[in-house]
Motif scaffolding. Sequence first.
Motif, mmCIF file in Angstrom:
data_model
loop_
_atom_site.group_PDB
_atom_site.id
_atom_site.type_symbol
_atom_site.label_atom_id
_atom_site.label_comp_id
_atom_site.label_asym_id
_atom_site.label_seq_id
_atom_site.Cartn_x
_atom_site.Cartn_y
_atom_site.Cartn_z
ATOM 1 N N HIS A 1 -32.417 39.170 30.186
ATOM 2 C CA HIS A 1 -31.840 37.747 31.013
ATOM 3 C C HIS A 1 -31.368 37.009 29.298
ATOM 4 O O HIS A 1 -31.511 37.689 28.532
ATOM 5 N N GLU A 2 -30.649 36.054 29.814
ATOM 6 C CA GLU A 2 -29.921 35.105 28.767
ATOM 7 C C GLU A 2 -30.897 34.113 28.452
ATOM 8 O O GLU A 2 -30.154 33.395 27.466
ATOM 9 N N THR B 1 -28.554 29.943 24.250
ATOM 10 C CA THR B 1 -27.338 30.904 24.651
ATOM 11 C C THR B 1 -26.414 29.918 25.593
ATOM 12 O O THR B 1 -26.828 28.584 25.994
#
Length: 272
Positions: A7-8, A74
């Motif tokens: 995931h980010e 991010t």
Amino acid sequence: MAGAKSHEYHILPPSIWPLIGAFSALAMASGGIMWMHSAPFGGWLFFAGVIGVLFTMFSWWSDVIAEAKAGDHTPVVALHLRYGMILFIASEVMFFLGWFWAWFDFSLFPSTVDVVGGVWPPKGLTVLNPFAFPLLNTLILLCSGTTVTWAHHALIHNDRKGLIQGLWCTILLGITFSCIQGWEYAHAPFPFKGLNYGASFFMATGFHGFHVLVGTIFLSVNLVRAYKGDFTPKQHFGFEAAAWYWHFVDVVWLFLFVSIYVWGGWGAQIAG
């Protein structure tokens, strides 16, 4: 593979600041209540809580800045930081809505007791001239909105000098606004106590003045960070948050000026 990141988002390490902040807020609220009831050590507990809250804010935000520099913010994290700021400003809108509600309730349905006389402003009341210092403060805040926008555009175009100059102008305009409002309060022709007009006027405009003070501090922190080179054209959420907050303060003042200073004092005797 076990433990692989799919995931980010970035996983934060355990932090002590939520716990310290919670206990500091508890101490501040409890001390404030004790102080208002003249309990022993209430004032000391209140100010200890305030110091704890301020220390938590400084330390926690310092960690957030460190995370940004480390590359943990991010695109999706930065987006949700913006969502958080938008929701915070929305909550502030609701806060001021309560004071506007009180003002319009008092003004549209004035009390028929003798001291009010069924009219608004209350009979015999002298009000501030809206086209003197209040109008000047309106122009000051409008100018500050342009200077913070100038700073923002300078940052986007990697103009560090323009960013710093724009921030300096905005901060000085905010300080000027606060000084003028302080002088206005000191010479107001009506009291805080005893009248719905005075109470609602000072609470609405006073909380706005507090927000101007907070916004000025917010921008001052960004000025220090600008000198340190923390912001880049692509990564500057801290500045964006301060600019959004400042524009919110500007808009609220426009509504206050029109509804409280101009419309709310219409027909009454003007001071000076």
